[in-house]
Design an enzyme around this catalytic site. Structure first.
Site, PDB file in Angstrom:
ATOM      1  N   GLU A 183     -19.775  47.940 -21.096  1.00 32.30           N
ATOM      2  CA  GLU A 183     -21.112  48.482 -21.345  1.00 32.30           C
ATOM      3  C   GLU A 183     -22.188  47.664 -20.646  1.00 32.30           C
ATOM      4  O   GLU A 183     -23.130  48.232 -20.072  1.00 32.30           O
ATOM      5  CB  GLU A 183     -21.378  48.552 -22.850  1.00 32.30           C
ATOM      6  CG  GLU A 183     -20.558  49.627 -23.557  1.00 32.30           C
ATOM      7  CD  GLU A 183     -20.802  49.647 -25.055  1.00 32.30           C
ATOM      8  OE1 GLU A 183     -21.555  48.780 -25.557  1.00 32.30           O
ATOM      9  OE2 GLU A 183     -20.240  50.531 -25.731  1.00 32.30           O
TER      10      GLU A 183
ATOM     11  N   HIS B  30     -24.081  57.020 -27.022  1.00 31.65           N
ATOM     12  CA  HIS B  30     -23.431  56.972 -28.329  1.00 31.65           C
ATOM     13  C   HIS B  30     -23.536  58.298 -29.085  1.00 31.65           C
ATOM     14  O   HIS B  30     -23.157  58.369 -30.256  1.00 31.65           O
ATOM     15  CB  HIS B  30     -24.046  55.852 -29.183  1.00 31.65           C
ATOM     16  CG  HIS B  30     -23.759  54.480 -28.659  1.00 31.65           C
ATOM     17  ND1 HIS B  30     -24.411  53.940 -27.572  1.00 31.65           N
ATOM     18  CD2 HIS B  30     -22.883  53.529 -29.081  1.00 31.65           C
ATOM     19  CE1 HIS B  30     -23.955  52.724 -27.343  1.00 31.65           C
ATOM     20  NE2 HIS B  30     -23.033  52.446 -28.231  1.00 31.65           N
TER      21      HIS B  30
END
Length: 331
Positions: free
Chosen positions: A161, A195
């Site tokens: 990430e 997300h």
């Protein structure tokens, strides 16, 4: 908001000139090339170490094969990070870690309180169980090493990430002409939207009610944006990807900061408040480009600060004296 690079500001980092690069260099070119070659070789070679060096039997399934590859990649990545720390400076790990830990002062107090209470109860009810405790710790470590979700949360997710959302996106936005202040607040939106798949999992797979899934994911999106602000700030100010990775791993391990706990009788609340104050007080001094030798526009503007050296010295003194105090207290 788009801005031009015609003016020199602290908010627009970019490579200034060869002299700035030379001033920022901490290792020779040959050492840097050798280190990169060694990292590349080690990254591939370690994948074959379980069978060639450790003499382990071939994996019985595709899952076990992938888990073994995960472990090898994690070891090589950790070794590369350690090499960067040794070559570029220890502050790449210690400063972000200590700075982020201030936000978890309440959590540390609560967990310490719980640990002390548990140890008192254990000492009153049992004797001679040190070996059992040691074995329990080893079992806990082995269980985590075999836990795929632990590898995902503490190794794969932080590295991948930060690589995508910080190391790839922020340079692109900088080259697109965006101000760094805009990037810090804007780029985490992409990180947060990534997300949204959790909503689909909760609503369609786990059959949560729409409003419950919406509230859970909405709360998650909120704190991922705030966290994205922080790690984007770290990456831009320090010019080092290790800093946001360390902060990311630490936050994944700790979870959300604890602000209060009934069992600590207000001590955790006071510690949490003091930690937030300390975090805000040291946020800019501990990420000062002068501590990181970053060859950016900020490094160039340090020449202006030399006209008033008391300001730079004050910033550095605040950081060094505070961390020295913490280390001496072994916190």
């Amino acid at each position: 908001m788009v801005s031009s690079y015609s003016s020199l500001t602290l908010e627009e980092p970019r490579i200034r000139d060869p002299l700035a690069m030379e001033a920022a260099a901490r290792v020779s070119g040959s050492v840097a090339v050798a280190a990169c070659a060694a990292m590349a070789f080690f990254y591939v070679a370690i994948l074959y170490s379980p069978t060639l060096i450790l003499r382990l039997p071939p994996p019985a399934s595709q899952d076990s094969f992938m888990i073994r590859r995960f472990a090898c990649a994690a070891v090589s990545s950790a070794a590369s990070v350690l090499a960067c720390v040794l070559l570029l400076g220890w502050q790449a790990v210690t400063f972000p870690l200590l700075l982020t830990s201030l936000l978890y002062a309440g959590s540390f107090v609560s967990r310490s309180w719980k640990l002390i209470s548990a140890s008192k109860e254990s000492s009153e009810n049992s004797y001679g169980e040190d070996g059992i405790c040691g074995q329990g710790c080893m079992d806990w470590v082995c269980a985590y090493a075999r836990n795929v979700m632990a590898w995902r949360n503490y190794v794969v997710a932080p590295f991948t990430e930060e690589l995508v959302f910080r190391a790839c996106m922020i340079p692109l936005l900088l080259c697109g002409g965006f101000r760094t202040s805009s990037i810090i607040f804007f780029s985490p939106v992409f990180f947060s939207l990534a997300h949204l798949n959790h909503f689909l999992e909760l609503y369609y797979q786990q059959r949560y009610r729409f409003m419950k899934a919406f509230l859970i994911v909405g709360f998650q999106l909120g704190y991922t944006v705030i966290f994205g602000w922080y790690v984007s700030f770290l990456f831009i100010r320090t010019g080092n990807l290790i800093s946001p990775i360390v902060a990311h791993v630490f936050c994944n391990v700790m979870g959300l900061p604890l602000l209060s706990s009934p069992r600590t009788k207000g001590t955790a609340t006071v510690a949490a408040a003091a930690g937030v104050v300390g975090f805000l007080y040291l946020l800019f001094p501990s990420t000062h480009p002068g501590l990181w030798m970053v060859a950016t526009e900020e490094s160039h503007n340090m020449k202006e600060k030399l006209k008033s050296p008391h300001r730079l010295k004050s910033d550095n003194r605040k950081v060094v004296s505070f961390w020295s105090l913490l280390l001496s207290m072994k916190i």
